[in-house]
Write a protein that holds these residues in place. Structure first.
Motif, PDB file in Angstrom:
ATOM      1  N   ASP A 195       0.506  -0.715  -0.118  1.00  0.00           N
ATOM      2  CA  ASP A 195       0.037   0.053   0.024  1.00  0.00           C
ATOM      3  C   ASP A 195       1.064   1.565  -0.109  1.00  0.00           C
ATOM      4  O   ASP A 195       0.623   2.854  -0.511  1.00  0.00           O
ATOM      5  CB  ASP A 195      -0.521   0.002   1.109  1.00  0.00           C
ATOM      6  CG  ASP A 195      -2.139  -0.999   0.972  1.00  0.00           C
ATOM      7  OD1 ASP A 195      -2.222  -1.587  -0.177  1.00  0.00           O
ATOM      8  OD2 ASP A 195      -2.745  -1.410   2.431  1.00  0.00           O
ATOM      9  N   ARG A 196       2.074   1.372   0.549  1.00  0.00           N
ATOM     10  CA  ARG A 196       3.105   2.401   0.372  1.00  0.00           C
ATOM     11  C   ARG A 196       2.683   2.972  -0.101  1.00  0.00           C
ATOM     12  O   ARG A 196       4.042   3.727  -1.112  1.00  0.00           O
ATOM     13  CB  ARG A 196       3.688   2.104   2.062  1.00  0.00           C
ATOM     14  CG  ARG A 196       5.370   3.523   2.592  1.00  0.00           C
ATOM     15  CD  ARG A 196       4.790   4.365   2.236  1.00  0.00           C
ATOM     16  NE  ARG A 196       6.331   5.218   2.068  1.00  0.00           N
ATOM     17  CZ  ARG A 196       6.702   5.232   3.115  1.00  0.00           C
ATOM     18  NH1 ARG A 196       7.117   4.470   4.013  1.00  0.00           N
ATOM     19  NH2 ARG A 196       7.973   6.405   2.576  1.00  0.00           N
ATOM     20  N   ALA A 197       3.452   1.440  -1.507  1.00  0.00           N
ATOM     21  CA  ALA A 197       5.128   1.445  -2.408  1.00  0.00           C
ATOM     22  C   ALA A 197       3.992   2.197  -3.648  1.00  0.00           C
ATOM     23  O   ALA A 197       3.858   3.485  -4.127  1.00  0.00           O
ATOM     24  CB  ALA A 197       4.850   0.138  -2.935  1.00  0.00           C
ATOM     25  N   GLY A 233     -11.003  -7.088 -11.906  1.00  0.00           N
ATOM     26  CA  GLY A 233     -11.152  -5.918 -10.862  1.00  0.00           C
ATOM     27  C   GLY A 233     -10.306  -5.752  -9.983  1.00  0.00           C
ATOM     28  O   GLY A 233     -10.705  -5.072  -9.064  1.00  0.00           O
ATOM     29  N   ASP A 234      -9.280  -7.130  -9.461  1.00  0.00           N
ATOM     30  CA  ASP A 234      -8.361  -6.254  -8.506  1.00  0.00           C
ATOM     31  C   ASP A 234      -7.134  -5.741  -9.128  1.00  0.00           C
ATOM     32  O   ASP A 234      -6.632  -4.915  -8.259  1.00  0.00           O
ATOM     33  CB  ASP A 234      -7.285  -8.239  -8.416  1.00  0.00           C
ATOM     34  CG  ASP A 234      -8.185  -9.339  -7.593  1.00  0.00           C
ATOM     35  OD1 ASP A 234      -9.736  -8.437  -7.653  1.00  0.00           O
ATOM     36  OD2 ASP A 234      -8.291  -9.898  -6.926  1.00  0.00           O
ATOM     37  N   ILE A 235      -7.644  -5.954 -10.706  1.00  0.00           N
ATOM     38  CA  ILE A 235      -5.630  -5.214 -10.893  1.00  0.00           C
ATOM     39  C   ILE A 235      -5.899  -2.950 -10.603  1.00  0.00           C
ATOM     40  O   ILE A 235      -7.316  -2.966 -11.571  1.00  0.00           O
ATOM     41  CB  ILE A 235      -5.531  -5.128 -12.142  1.00  0.00           C
ATOM     42  CG1 ILE A 235      -5.068  -7.129 -12.385  1.00  0.00           C
ATOM     43  CG2 ILE A 235      -3.884  -4.442 -13.035  1.00  0.00           C
ATOM     44  CD1 ILE A 235      -5.022  -7.422 -13.698  1.00  0.00           C
ATOM     45  N   ARG A 236      -5.178  -3.138 -10.542  1.00  0.00           N
ATOM     46  CA  ARG A 236      -4.596  -0.961 -10.478  1.00  0.00           C
ATOM     47  C   ARG A 236      -2.861  -0.895 -11.004  1.00  0.00           C
ATOM     48  O   ARG A 236      -2.098  -1.009 -10.656  1.00  0.00           O
ATOM     49  CB  ARG A 236      -4.877   0.235  -9.300  1.00  0.00           C
ATOM     50  CG  ARG A 236      -6.386  -0.618  -8.824  1.00  0.00           C
ATOM     51  CD  ARG A 236      -6.342  -0.406  -7.168  1.00  0.00           C
ATOM     52  NE  ARG A 236      -5.376  -0.839  -6.426  1.00  0.00           N
ATOM     53  CZ  ARG A 236      -5.292  -1.499  -5.601  1.00  0.00           C
ATOM     54  NH1 ARG A 236      -6.660  -2.437  -5.928  1.00  0.00           N
ATOM     55  NH2 ARG A 236      -4.184  -1.896  -4.937  1.00  0.00           N
ATOM     56  N   ALA A 264       1.964  -6.532  -6.949  1.00  0.00           N
ATOM     57  CA  ALA A 264       1.932  -6.460  -5.476  1.00  0.00           C
ATOM     58  C   ALA A 264       0.380  -7.319  -5.656  1.00  0.00           C
ATOM     59  O   ALA A 264      -0.133  -7.687  -5.472  1.00  0.00           O
ATOM     60  CB  ALA A 264       2.396  -4.569  -5.206  1.00  0.00           C
ATOM     61  N   PRO A 265       1.055  -8.049  -3.920  1.00  0.00           N
ATOM     62  CA  PRO A 265       0.070  -8.667  -3.355  1.00  0.00           C
ATOM     63  C   PRO A 265      -1.776  -8.112  -3.386  1.00  0.00           C
ATOM     64  O   PRO A 265      -2.242  -8.520  -2.983  1.00  0.00           O
ATOM     65  CB  PRO A 265       0.792  -9.659  -2.200  1.00  0.00           C
ATOM     66  CG  PRO A 265       1.407  -8.897  -1.654  1.00  0.00           C
ATOM     67  CD  PRO A 265       1.892  -7.817  -3.429  1.00  0.00           C
ATOM     68  N   ASN A 266      -1.534  -7.291  -3.198  1.00  0.00           N
ATOM     69  CA  ASN A 266      -3.024  -5.835  -3.015  1.00  0.00           C
ATOM     70  C   ASN A 266      -3.158  -5.687  -4.474  1.00  0.00           C
ATOM     71  O   ASN A 266      -3.918  -4.966  -4.415  1.00  0.00           O
ATOM     72  CB  ASN A 266      -2.760  -4.480  -2.412  1.00  0.00           C
ATOM     73  CG  ASN A 266      -1.511  -3.832  -3.001  1.00  0.00           C
ATOM     74  OD1 ASN A 266      -1.140  -4.328  -4.015  1.00  0.00           O
ATOM     75  ND2 ASN A 266      -1.602  -3.049  -2.468  1.00  0.00           N
ATOM     76  N   TYR A 282       0.854 -12.403  -9.437  1.00  0.00           N
ATOM     77  CA  TYR A 282      -0.090 -12.397  -7.768  1.00  0.00           C
ATOM     78  C   TYR A 282      -1.469 -13.376  -7.977  1.00  0.00           C
ATOM     79  O   TYR A 282      -1.511 -13.828  -6.684  1.00  0.00           O
ATOM     80  CB  TYR A 282      -1.351 -11.473  -8.986  1.00  0.00           C
ATOM     81  CG  TYR A 282      -2.305 -10.948  -7.782  1.00  0.00           C
ATOM     82  CD1 TYR A 282      -2.476 -10.710  -7.139  1.00  0.00           C
ATOM     83  CD2 TYR A 282      -3.692 -11.286  -8.763  1.00  0.00           C
ATOM     84  CE1 TYR A 282      -3.620  -9.792  -6.883  1.00  0.00           C
ATOM     85  CE2 TYR A 282      -4.997 -10.196  -8.188  1.00  0.00           C
ATOM     86  CZ  TYR A 282      -4.230  -9.915  -6.251  1.00  0.00           C
ATOM     87  OH  TYR A 282      -5.771  -9.673  -5.770  1.00  0.00           O
ATOM     88  N   ALA A 283      -1.611 -14.211  -8.876  1.00  0.00           N
ATOM     89  CA  ALA A 283      -2.807 -15.266  -8.713  1.00  0.00           C
ATOM     90  C   ALA A 283      -2.317 -16.422  -7.262  1.00  0.00           C
ATOM     91  O   ALA A 283      -2.941 -17.138  -7.030  1.00  0.00           O
ATOM     92  CB  ALA A 283      -3.251 -16.141  -9.698  1.00  0.00           C
TER      93      ALA A 283
END
Lengths: 194, 348
Positions: B3-5, B38-41, B55-57, B87-88
């Motif tokens: 999240d910080r990254a 939907g998970d990817i930003r 990243a895992p988020n 990721y998966a």
């Protein structure tokens, strides 16, 4: 008040590195000689923090409020020399060549700014301007820090024989650049051969 | 830490915000990611190195150096599929457990360096920290290659893309000016601790043999990155690994497109490098460039500079005048106008 702040920067930075016997130097208003190349005249007090962050030969770093807020590079660079210091000797860096044209001299400075880690450095408004009695090139510069802070700069370069004289000021566009723009103009205009 | 990254990436001066490019890449990533869309930003970062990471988020970075080197949508889809595979399969979480101590130490040092105003050191530490997150094991890399292949082929892309891209990266490593780089094995990302080995290329080649032909969408991809070629090539040139940049330029020119800009940057390599024979080669490349409509105006300026140094003043005058006509708002207009006045006999 301001003088005290300059003194604190110099003393604080120097104190942090006393074990290495290096310290910032307070520059009082008056002449400041850059190598044996040229002399500038500052009208306010500055801190010479050259010993605190390793620089290339012939490169001096002055600041008013700390390098993150304003940096004035005053340099005299021999052919093959660099403006941007990179610790890793194998990493290529922009090097000055005595056969560079005017736009290449500005490119050398802009690429050096990129080497310091600034993003998207771009020069503009290149125009002829004398520098310590020699015909030089003046330019403005924009860039961003890696964390996105808008940075503004202005530079003046001129060849003196085979060596390159450089004055480069960088500061955040917000407040700090404008706050010292007049002082920088005066410094650039004050340059005389040493 | 992820999240910080991601917060840092959002504020970064390296973030490419062009809406069209971002929309295009998100569309491809969604096509490849299928259920994970939907998970990817996805964030495009202007960094002149080959890298993509996720990243895992769900925060994904794709660097401009990768986009410059990828030839078509199929190759990009393979790389994105590879990252989505990490990721998966939760590779990052596994890796982070191993790397936590190392990353924490790096972060502390980064903060100290940052406070000291040591920009470049802070940058290196940042890269090292992120490397701790994204440095996967050899098994994870091979597994993600296969997943990347499957994701891309399932989305209708050409199955040859993966091994072709890795082969190109290996060729670029061999062409480096730096002997240490030439001797080292290629990395498919600057963050991956394990090399891009021949067995990974062979495994992908074998996998592709049974796959039905898919689309590359090469022309569409080139059209999407064309507006950025100038900036990305300038950034690549600033790495000063001219051998590698020359390989990138050869690949860009392989289909006869964008020859004006490619020839201009070939000229730039020679002008800046200043090796034996480079001067003549620079002039030749700039001359080639100006025969094409997409040549940057600076090609005329450089030809003017060379002509001026050779005292071919009439030619220099013509090139400088042509430059000013093509770039009326050039940042160096006042300087070049002074040169024109000088060459015309009316200047300083």
């Amino acid at each position: 008040m301001k003088l005290t702040r300059r003194g604190l920067i110099a003393a604080g930075a120097g104190g942090a590195l006393t074990s290495g016997c290096v310290a910032a130097k307070l520059i009082e208003p008056g002449p400041y000689r850059v190598e044996r190349a040229y002399t500038i005249r500052v009208t306010q007090s500055w801190s010479d923090v050259t010993p605190l962050a390793r620089q290339e030969d012939g490169v001096h770093l002055l600041t008013r409020d700390g390098p993150a807020l304003n940096q004035l590079f005053a340099a005299s660079i021999a052919p093959g020399g660099a403006l941007a210091f990179v610790a890793d000797r194998d990493t290529p860096r922009p090097r000055y060549g005595a056969d560079m044209g005017d736009t290449e001299l500005v490119e050398f400075v802009v690429d050096s700014v990129a080497t310091w880690g600034y993003q998207n450095p771009e020069s503009n408004n290149l125009r002829p301007q004398s520098f310590a009695g020699a015909q030089g090139v003046r330019f403005d510069l924009t860039a961003q820090t890696p964390s996105g802070l808008q940075t503004t700069g202005t530079g003046l370069v001129a060849r003196n024989g085979d060596t390159l004289n450089v004055l480069l000021f960088l500061a955040p566009g917000e407040h700090y650049y404008g706050a010292y723009a007049q002082e920088i103009e005066a410094i650039m205009a004050s340059a005389t051969p040493a | 830490m992820s999240d910080r990254a991601e917060m840092d990436a959002r504020a970064s001066g390296q973030l490419e915000r062009d809406p069209a490019l971002n929309a295009y890449l998100r569309e491809i990533s969604c096509r490849v990611a299928a259920g994970y869309c939907g998970d990817i930003r996805l964030y495009v970062m202007n960094r002149p190195y080959f890298n993509a990471s996720m990243a895992p988020n769900g925060y994904m970075e794709v660097w401009s150096g990768l986009l410059l080197r990828v030839e078509d949508e199929a190759q990009l889809a393979f790389v994105l599929g590879h990252e989505i595979g990490h990721y998966a399969e939760l590779h990052s979480l596994e890796q982070m457990r191993v790397a936590r101590g190392r990353a924490n130490a790096a972060m502390v040092f980064s903060i100290i360096a940052s406070a000291a105003g040591v920009g470049i050191v802070g940058d290196i530490i940042y890269l090292g920290t992120i490397a701790s997150i994204f440095g996967f094991s050899r098994e994870h890399e091979t597994e993600s290659d296969m997943l990347g292949f499957d994701h891309a082929v399932a989305a209708g892309y050409d199955g040859q893309a993966g091994h072709t891209l890795w082969t190109h990266l290996i060729a670029e490593t061999r062409a480096s000016d730096n002997p240490d780089v030439r001797r080292s094995e290629t990395r498919a990302s600057i963050f991956h601790t394990h090399p891009l080995s021949a067995d990974r290329v062979e495994a992908l080649q074998a996998r592709a043999q049974g796959a039905s032909a898919g689309e590359t969408h090469r022309l569409r991809y080139r059209a999407a990155i064309r507006p950025f070629l100038d900036d990305w090539l300038r950034a690549d040139l600033r790495r000063r690994d001219y051998g590698q940049t020359a390989v990138v330029l050869d690949r860009l020119a392989a289909h006869g497109e964008d020859i004006g800009i490619v020839e201009y940057y070939r000229g730039e390599i020679n002008r800046i490098r200043r090796g034996e024979g480079d001067r003549a080669r620079a002039i030749q490349h700039y001359t080639n460039a100006i025969a094409h409509p997409d040549a940057p105006a600076a090609a005329w300026r450089e030809l003017g500079e060379y002509a001026s140094r050779d005292s071919r003043n009439e030619e220099a005058l013509g090139f400088f005048t042509a430059y000013l006509e093509r770039a009326p708002n050039a940042g160096d207009r006042a300087l070049i106008e002074a040169r024109v006045a000088q060459l015309s006999g009316g200047g300083q």
